[in-house]
Motif scaffolding. Structure first.
Motif: not given
Ligand SMILES: CNC(=O)[C@H](Cc1ccc(NS(=O)(=O)O)cc1)NC(=O)[C@H](Cc1ccc(O)cc1)NC(=O)OC(C)(C)C
Length: 275
Positions: A40-41, A173, A206-207, A210-211
């Protein structure tokens, strides 16, 4: 930078916090497109998002969670995207085909600590699999301790293309590779094998922030180093990338890792080791 518990790194990384955040993500917010976002973010900014060729008048058919991001060689060298969802993997392959890309860099495993991070969007073996109207066939695979390179044949209608899939398999991650120089060796292995053309490289984790951002920043910096740049502006690179896609290089540890890799390359550490 690392003195006093990485004080200057922390200070510099903090300055990047709000870069780009004022930009709209209206396409991502459309109800028809919301299910296409893994998180969502993590939404693509409108101004730099990759647009699929629309299908008839189907609302949202041009949407995928992906942005053009600059590299050393061009302002749109990379298409950075989230790990495909099962419901977006056909769109992912359409993006790879329509963009003319000849390389995919994948920086996550499909499942990590029991959680799905990315759909298994490419074939398990040499039997062709259809993703929409694109048939994908694995031609050959080269496995190394920290990454796997697979040659894929894409067929759409009468046209065929070969695309290389570079899969880094040991990057946790929110963390960094251990040791960090493993990442520098992967970047070198990618550059040595990447088709030398101007087509965009698709990069995802994944998102897709970051990586993916860490990989692109190091790739850009190492090319500048190879071209004998006198000053390498990591802060400026991350700043430019965050104007195009949110949270590129997500953690301070990843930001520091980029610098550590550069120092290791400059000192000739562990770079001689073959893939
Ligand atoms: C800190 N985690 C996150 O921000 C992840 C998105 C994310 C970012 C980066 C990475 N690492 S990557 O880019 O290296 O793959 C993985 C996941 N987001 C979620 O899990 C978000 C919740 C969230 C977390 C932090 C925030 O500030 C706002 C909302 N959850 C979320 O989207 O829930 C679903 C999947 C059920 C729809």
């Amino acid at each position: 930078m690392s003195a006093d518990s990485d004080f200057r790194f922390s200070e510099e990384f903090e300055e990047l916090k709000h870069v780009g955040r004022e930009q709209p993500c209206s396409a991502a917010d459309l109800p028809v497109n919301r299910p296409k976002n893994r998180f969502t973010n993590i939404l693509p900014y409108d101004h730099s998002r990759y647009k699929l060729q629309p299908v008839d008048d189907e609302e949202g058919s041009d949407y995928i969670n992906a942005n053009y991001v600059p590299g050393h060689n061009s302002p749109r060298e990379f298409i950075v995207t989230q790990g495909p969802l099962h419901c977006t993997r056909d769109d992912f392959w359409r993006m790879c085909w329509e963009s003319g890309s000849r390389a995919i860099v994948m920086l996550t495993r499909c499942v990590e600590k029991g959680r799905e991070k990315c759909d298994r969007y490419w074939p398990y073996d040499t039997r062709p699999v259809y993703y929409g109207d694109i048939a994908v066939t694995a031609l050959n695979e080269s496995r190394y301790p920290d990454w796997t390179v697979t040659e894929l044949m894409l067929c759409r209608g009468a046209e065929q293309r070969v695309l290389k899939h570079f899969h880094f398999t040991t990057w946790p991650d929110f963390g960094v590779p251990d040791p960090p120089t493993t990442l520098a060796r992967f970047v070198r292995a990618f550059r040595e094998r990447c088709p030398p053309d101007s087509r965009p490289v698709v990069v995802h984790c994944s998102a897709g922030v970051g990586r993916s951002g860490t990989f692109i920043t190091l790739d850009t910096a190492l090319q500048q180093l190879a071209n004998h740049a006198e000053f390498i502006d990591i802060f400026g690179m991350v700043h430019a990338m965050r104007r195009e896609r949110v949270w590129m290089v997500q953690t301070e540890q990843q930001y520091i890792c980029i610098h550590q890799c550069l120092v290791a390359v400059l000192e000739g550490q562990d770079m001689a080791a073959p893939p």
